[in-house]
Write a protein that holds these residues in place. Sequence first.
Motif, PDB file in Angstrom:
ATOM      1  N   PHE A  18       0.881  -1.165   0.000  1.00 19.71           N
ATOM      2  CA  PHE A  18       0.000   0.000   0.000  1.00 19.71           C
ATOM      3  C   PHE A  18       0.917   1.212   0.000  1.00 19.71           C
ATOM      4  O   PHE A  18       1.602   1.454   0.996  1.00 19.71           O
ATOM      5  N   ALA A  23       2.153  -4.554   3.189  1.00 21.74           N
ATOM      6  CA  ALA A  23       1.230  -5.172   4.146  1.00 21.74           C
ATOM      7  C   ALA A  23       1.509  -6.668   4.219  1.00 21.74           C
ATOM      8  O   ALA A  23       1.278  -7.316   5.240  1.00 21.74           O
ATOM      9  N   PRO A  42       0.457 -10.388  15.215  1.00 23.62           N
ATOM     10  CA  PRO A  42      -0.036  -9.181  15.888  1.00 23.62           C
ATOM     11  C   PRO A  42      -0.928  -8.338  14.971  1.00 23.62           C
ATOM     12  O   PRO A  42      -0.974  -8.574  13.764  1.00 23.62           O
ATOM     13  N   ASN A  43      -1.570  -7.334  15.519  1.00 19.96           N
ATOM     14  CA  ASN A  43      -2.370  -6.396  14.728  1.00 19.96           C
ATOM     15  C   ASN A  43      -1.513  -5.819  13.619  1.00 19.96           C
ATOM     16  O   ASN A  43      -0.358  -5.445  13.848  1.00 19.96           O
ATOM     17  N   GLY A  44      -2.079  -5.760  12.412  1.00 17.01           N
ATOM     18  CA  GLY A  44      -1.364  -5.176  11.287  1.00 17.01           C
ATOM     19  C   GLY A  44      -0.355  -6.107  10.648  1.00 17.01           C
ATOM     20  O   GLY A  44       0.404  -5.698   9.772  1.00 17.01           O
ATOM     21  N   ALA A  45      -0.345  -7.375  11.046  1.00 15.66           N
ATOM     22  CA  ALA A  45       0.638  -8.330  10.523  1.00 15.66           C
ATOM     23  C   ALA A  45       0.387  -8.689   9.058  1.00 15.66           C
ATOM     24  O   ALA A  45       1.294  -9.167   8.369  1.00 15.66           O
ATOM     25  N   GLY A  46      -0.849  -8.483   8.591  1.00 17.34           N
ATOM     26  CA  GLY A  46      -1.176  -8.791   7.201  1.00 17.34           C
ATOM     27  C   GLY A  46      -2.140  -9.957   7.025  1.00 17.34           C
ATOM     28  O   GLY A  46      -2.379 -10.392   5.894  1.00 17.34           O
ATOM     29  N   LYS A  47      -2.726 -10.412   8.107  1.00 19.58           N
ATOM     30  CA  LYS A  47      -3.600 -11.597   8.066  1.00 19.58           C
ATOM     31  C   LYS A  47      -4.829 -11.366   7.184  1.00 19.58           C
ATOM     32  O   LYS A  47      -5.143 -12.177   6.313  1.00 19.58           O
ATOM     33  N   SER A  48      -5.505 -10.246   7.420  1.00 20.28           N
ATOM     34  CA  SER A  48      -6.719  -9.968   6.628  1.00 20.28           C
ATOM     35  C   SER A  48      -6.363  -9.644   5.188  1.00 20.28           C
ATOM     36  O   SER A  48      -7.109  -9.982   4.259  1.00 20.28           O
ATOM     37  N   THR A  49      -5.223  -8.996   4.993  1.00 16.68           N
ATOM     38  CA  THR A  49      -4.748  -8.716   3.630  1.00 16.68           C
ATOM     39  C   THR A  49      -4.544 -10.033   2.879  1.00 16.68           C
ATOM     40  O   THR A  49      -4.936 -10.161   1.709  1.00 16.68           O
ATOM     41  N   GLN A  90     -13.368 -10.518   8.575  1.00 12.32           N
ATOM     42  CA  GLN A  90     -13.272  -9.949   9.917  1.00 12.32           C
ATOM     43  C   GLN A  90     -14.384  -8.911  10.102  1.00 12.32           C
ATOM     44  O   GLN A  90     -14.571  -8.033   9.262  1.00 12.32           O
ATOM     45  N   GLU A 182     -10.912 -14.152  12.284  1.00  9.52           N
ATOM     46  CA  GLU A 182     -11.260 -13.824  13.674  1.00  9.52           C
ATOM     47  C   GLU A 182     -12.729 -14.095  14.003  1.00  9.52           C
ATOM     48  O   GLU A 182     -13.445 -13.206  14.487  1.00  9.52           O
ATOM     49  N   HIS A 214      -6.486 -14.428  17.166  1.00  6.07           N
ATOM     50  CA  HIS A 214      -5.440 -13.891  18.039  1.00  6.07           C
ATOM     51  C   HIS A 214      -5.080 -14.833  19.176  1.00  6.07           C
ATOM     52  O   HIS A 214      -3.942 -14.861  19.634  1.00  6.07           O
TER      53      HIS A 214
HETATM   54  N1  LIG Z   1      -6.626  -0.620   2.206  1.00  6.24           N
HETATM   55  C1  LIG Z   1      -5.482  -0.344   2.840  1.00  6.24           C
HETATM   56  N2  LIG Z   1      -4.777   0.770   2.583  1.00  6.24           N
HETATM   57  C2  LIG Z   1      -3.617   1.029   3.214  1.00  6.24           C
HETATM   58  N3  LIG Z   1      -3.048   0.220   4.118  1.00  6.24           N
HETATM   59  C3  LIG Z   1      -3.706  -0.899   4.420  1.00  6.24           C
HETATM   60  C4  LIG Z   1      -4.949  -1.256   3.806  1.00  6.24           C
HETATM   61  N4  LIG Z   1      -5.367  -2.443   4.321  1.00  6.24           N
HETATM   62  C5  LIG Z   1      -4.437  -2.813   5.187  1.00  6.24           C
HETATM   63  N5  LIG Z   1      -3.444  -1.897   5.259  1.00  6.24           N
HETATM   64  C6  LIG Z   1      -2.250  -1.981   6.094  1.00  6.24           C
HETATM   65  O1  LIG Z   1      -1.659  -3.241   5.876  1.00  6.24           O
HETATM   66  C7  LIG Z   1      -1.162  -3.792   7.084  1.00  6.24           C
HETATM   67  C8  LIG Z   1      -1.789  -5.140   7.341  1.00  6.24           C
HETATM   68  O2  LIG Z   1      -3.172  -4.972   7.643  1.00  6.24           O
HETATM   69  P1  LIG Z   1      -4.130  -6.211   7.906  1.00  6.24           P
HETATM   70  O3  LIG Z   1      -5.501  -5.654   8.094  1.00  6.24           O
HETATM   71  O4  LIG Z   1      -3.952  -7.211   6.852  1.00  6.24           O
HETATM   72  O5  LIG Z   1      -3.572  -6.751   9.291  1.00  6.24           O
HETATM   73  P2  LIG Z   1      -4.174  -7.873  10.258  1.00  6.24           P
HETATM   74  O6  LIG Z   1      -3.077  -8.817  10.547  1.00  6.24           O
HETATM   75  O7  LIG Z   1      -5.437  -8.419   9.688  1.00  6.24           O
HETATM   76  O8  LIG Z   1      -4.473  -7.008  11.580  1.00  6.24           O
HETATM   77  P3  LIG Z   1      -5.642  -7.187  12.685  1.00  6.24           P
HETATM   78  O9  LIG Z   1      -5.165  -8.251  13.623  1.00  6.24           O
HETATM   79  O10 LIG Z   1      -5.698  -5.848  13.346  1.00  6.24           O
HETATM   80  O11 LIG Z   1      -6.909  -7.541  11.985  1.00  6.24           O
HETATM   81  C9  LIG Z   1      -1.455  -2.758   8.172  1.00  6.24           C
HETATM   82  O12 LIG Z   1      -0.308  -1.966   8.351  1.00  6.24           O
HETATM   83  C10 LIG Z   1      -2.579  -1.947   7.574  1.00  6.24           C
HETATM   84  O13 LIG Z   1      -2.573  -0.642   8.079  1.00  6.24           O
END
Ligand SMILES: Nc1ncnc2c1ncn2[C@@H]1O[C@H](COP(=O)(O)OP(=O)(O)OP(=O)(O)O)[C@@H](O)[C@H]1O
Length: 260
Positions: A18, A23, A42-49, A90, A182, A214
């Motif tokens: 991004f 991500a 952890p939060n922001g690790a990229g799981k949902s991405t 999520q 989640e 988590h």
């Molecule tokens: N649409 C987007 N635009 C910009 N950055 C994004 C976007 N989606 C995710 N990110 C960034 O990508 C990284 C991974 O986000 P992601 O949501 O995949 O994390 P996660 O592991 O699912 O976190 P959580 O446990 O909080 O759900 C984070 O730094 C987030 O800010």
Amino acid sequence: MTASMPVLLSVAGLSRRFGGVYALRDVDLDVVQGETHAVIGPNGAGKSTLFSLIGGHLKASAGTIAYDGTRIDRAAPHRRARSGIAIVFQGARLFHGLTARENVMVGAHAATGAGALSATLRLPRHSRDERRIRAWSSEALARVGLADWADRPAEALPLGQQRALQVARALCGHPRLLLLDEPASGLRAAERAALAQLIAELRAGGLTMMLVEHDVAFVTRLADRITVLDLGRVIAQGVPQAIRADQRVIDAYLGGESAP
Ligand SMILES: Nc1ncnc2c1ncn2[C@@H]1O[C@H](COP(=O)(O)OP(=O)(O)OP(=O)(O)O)[C@@H](O)[C@H]1O
Ligand SMILES: [Mg+2]
């Protein structure tokens, strides 16, 4: 890994940026058919991405995704859904004002490609589809233990049952690969236990799943294999016992606590 079972989903070198920020970076991951593959971090690790890339809701910056031996990384989300990949995102919401069954039927329409609206409008030319999807919805509701809740408004269900309903909605299209992001967040202990039981039953029924969660104890009981992400990279991969003992995982994710 079960040597005899084929890999259903294979992710290789998968990255997503991004702007200038990764991500997800160079992720390799194989999901073996019949297994439950957890993704933690952890939060922001990229799981949902990762899930959005697998579902096709985000495009990869680099890398490949193969499902059942075929590259799917250029296919549109609805094609991936129809090929058997179902995702409970999520924080997914239910349709308020619709019953539990109607929520499931809308999910089935999304998976089969039939117009979602006809689930509620019941257009005559779709009546055969409707009957089939209604039968599927009964089956999916029964599978998650919600047969008695079918005609209640979705929003009237307790939170644990609402999560089960989201699973039923995903199951209605008969997926081969179910991704749950989640599903247990915000649930009380008894509801978490019931959800864990449901996931274990689905696994016993042969369904292949990916599970983001988590709570390490929760996934340790349910997962055959765990991938740990940190800042978009895979920092560990393996069976639950090995993951809990992995020093990088303990440092990055378990807050320095030693594995129990
Ligand atoms: N649409 C987007 N635009 C910009 N950055 C994004 C976007 N989606 C995710 N990110 C960034 O990508 C990284 C991974 O986000 P992601 O949501 O995949 O994390 P996660 O592991 O699912 O976190 P959580 O446990 O909080 O759900 C984070 O730094 C987030 O800010
Ligand atoms: Mg997430």
